[in-house]
Design an enzyme around this catalytic site. Structure first.
Site, PDB file in Angstrom:
ATOM      1  N   CYS A 270     -55.268 -13.865 -22.804  1.00 24.28           N
ATOM      2  CA  CYS A 270     -54.594 -12.340 -22.957  1.00 24.28           C
ATOM      3  C   CYS A 270     -53.371 -12.534 -22.267  1.00 24.28           C
ATOM      4  O   CYS A 270     -52.484 -11.292 -22.492  1.00 24.28           O
ATOM      5  CB  CYS A 270     -55.391 -11.508 -22.517  1.00 24.28           C
ATOM      6  SG  CYS A 270     -56.486 -10.663 -24.010  1.00 24.28           S
TER       7      CYS A 270
ATOM      8  N   HIS B  96     -50.256  -7.520 -27.639  1.00 26.95           N
ATOM      9  CA  HIS B  96     -50.108  -7.047 -26.037  1.00 26.95           C
ATOM     10  C   HIS B  96     -50.237  -8.349 -25.386  1.00 26.95           C
ATOM     11  O   HIS B  96     -50.008  -9.500 -25.647  1.00 26.95           O
ATOM     12  CB  HIS B  96     -51.337  -6.401 -25.605  1.00 26.95           C
ATOM     13  CG  HIS B  96     -52.640  -6.838 -25.403  1.00 26.95           C
ATOM     14  ND1 HIS B  96     -53.631  -6.128 -24.586  1.00 26.95           N
ATOM     15  CD2 HIS B  96     -53.193  -8.236 -25.542  1.00 26.95           C
ATOM     16  CE1 HIS B  96     -54.588  -7.267 -24.652  1.00 26.95           C
ATOM     17  NE2 HIS B  96     -54.270  -8.339 -25.459  1.00 26.95           N
TER      18      HIS B  96
ATOM     19  N   HIS C 153     -49.947 -11.834 -27.953  1.00 31.66           N
ATOM     20  CA  HIS C 153     -50.803 -12.186 -29.155  1.00 31.66           C
ATOM     21  C   HIS C 153     -51.462 -10.745 -29.713  1.00 31.66           C
ATOM     22  O   HIS C 153     -51.409  -9.730 -29.021  1.00 31.66           O
ATOM     23  CB  HIS C 153     -51.993 -13.107 -28.644  1.00 31.66           C
ATOM     24  CG  HIS C 153     -52.724 -12.335 -27.397  1.00 31.66           C
ATOM     25  ND1 HIS C 153     -52.247 -12.205 -26.491  1.00 31.66           N
ATOM     26  CD2 HIS C 153     -53.868 -11.608 -27.866  1.00 31.66           C
ATOM     27  CE1 HIS C 153     -53.133 -11.311 -25.660  1.00 31.66           C
ATOM     28  NE2 HIS C 153     -54.084 -10.963 -26.311  1.00 31.66           N
TER      29      HIS C 153
ATOM     30  N   HIS D  99     -54.556  -8.276 -31.307  1.00 37.74           N
ATOM     31  CA  HIS D  99     -56.041  -7.844 -31.635  1.00 37.74           C
ATOM     32  C   HIS D  99     -56.297  -6.712 -32.727  1.00 37.74           C
ATOM     33  O   HIS D  99     -55.148  -5.916 -33.007  1.00 37.74           O
ATOM     34  CB  HIS D  99     -56.538  -7.229 -30.410  1.00 37.74           C
ATOM     35  CG  HIS D  99     -56.494  -8.095 -29.092  1.00 37.74           C
ATOM     36  ND1 HIS D  99     -57.653  -9.301 -28.965  1.00 37.74           N
ATOM     37  CD2 HIS D  99     -55.782  -8.239 -27.973  1.00 37.74           C
ATOM     38  CE1 HIS D  99     -57.584  -9.655 -28.038  1.00 37.74           C
ATOM     39  NE2 HIS D  99     -56.446  -9.300 -27.117  1.00 37.74           N
TER      40      HIS D  99
HETATM   41 NI    NI Z   1     -55.511  -9.769 -25.597  1.00 40.08          NI
END
Ligand code: NI
Length: 137
Positions: A36, A17, A42, A44
């Protein structure tokens, strides 16, 4: 008098995201969203905990059959989000920041219609081991 029980099912998905506001500068986005907001996205490792509260059935003893619950989560959530770019690959986040908060709300709204009205539904979503959200609060 029947006693209410909470049933939990843990699932997992990986997704990429980027958090950003389109009308903000790169600097402003990075100030608010930090790593973020990396423009090239990147990933998660999301841990999802689906909680269903209700009264055990007199015959089966189940609040909900966890086999059915797992299948439902696979169909509605995992197949939709696992190994996807949430911003680019999903309808839900085309115009909605894919924060843990918003992802939890989207997951709730996808599952709620598939679970009996007699049962309460709660979503816990871990974005990292230390950051997680509950919906409804
Ligand atoms: Ni993030």
């Amino acid at each position: 008098m029947a006693q209410k029980v909470a049933v939990f099912r843990k699932e997992h998905f990986n997704a990429a995201h980027r958090l950003f506001c389109a009308d903000w500068s790169l600097e402003e986005n990075q100030r608010v969203f930090g790593a973020c907001s990396n423009p090239n996205y990147h990933g998660h490792n999301y841990e999802l905990v689906v909680q269903v509260n209700g009264y055990p059935d007199a015959k089966t003893g189940f609040v909900i059959n966890t086999k059915d619950l797992s299948k439902m989560v696979q169909e509605e959530i995992i197949s939709r989000f696992d190994h996807k770019n949430l911003n680019l690959d999903t309808d839900a986040f085309l115009n909605l920041n894919p924060t843990a908060e918003n992802i939890a709300i989207v997951i709730y709204n996808l599952l709620r219609p598939r679970i009996s009205d007699t049962l309460d539904l709660k979503i816990r979503l871990y974005e990292t081991e230390r950051n997680f959200v509950d919906y409804p609060a």
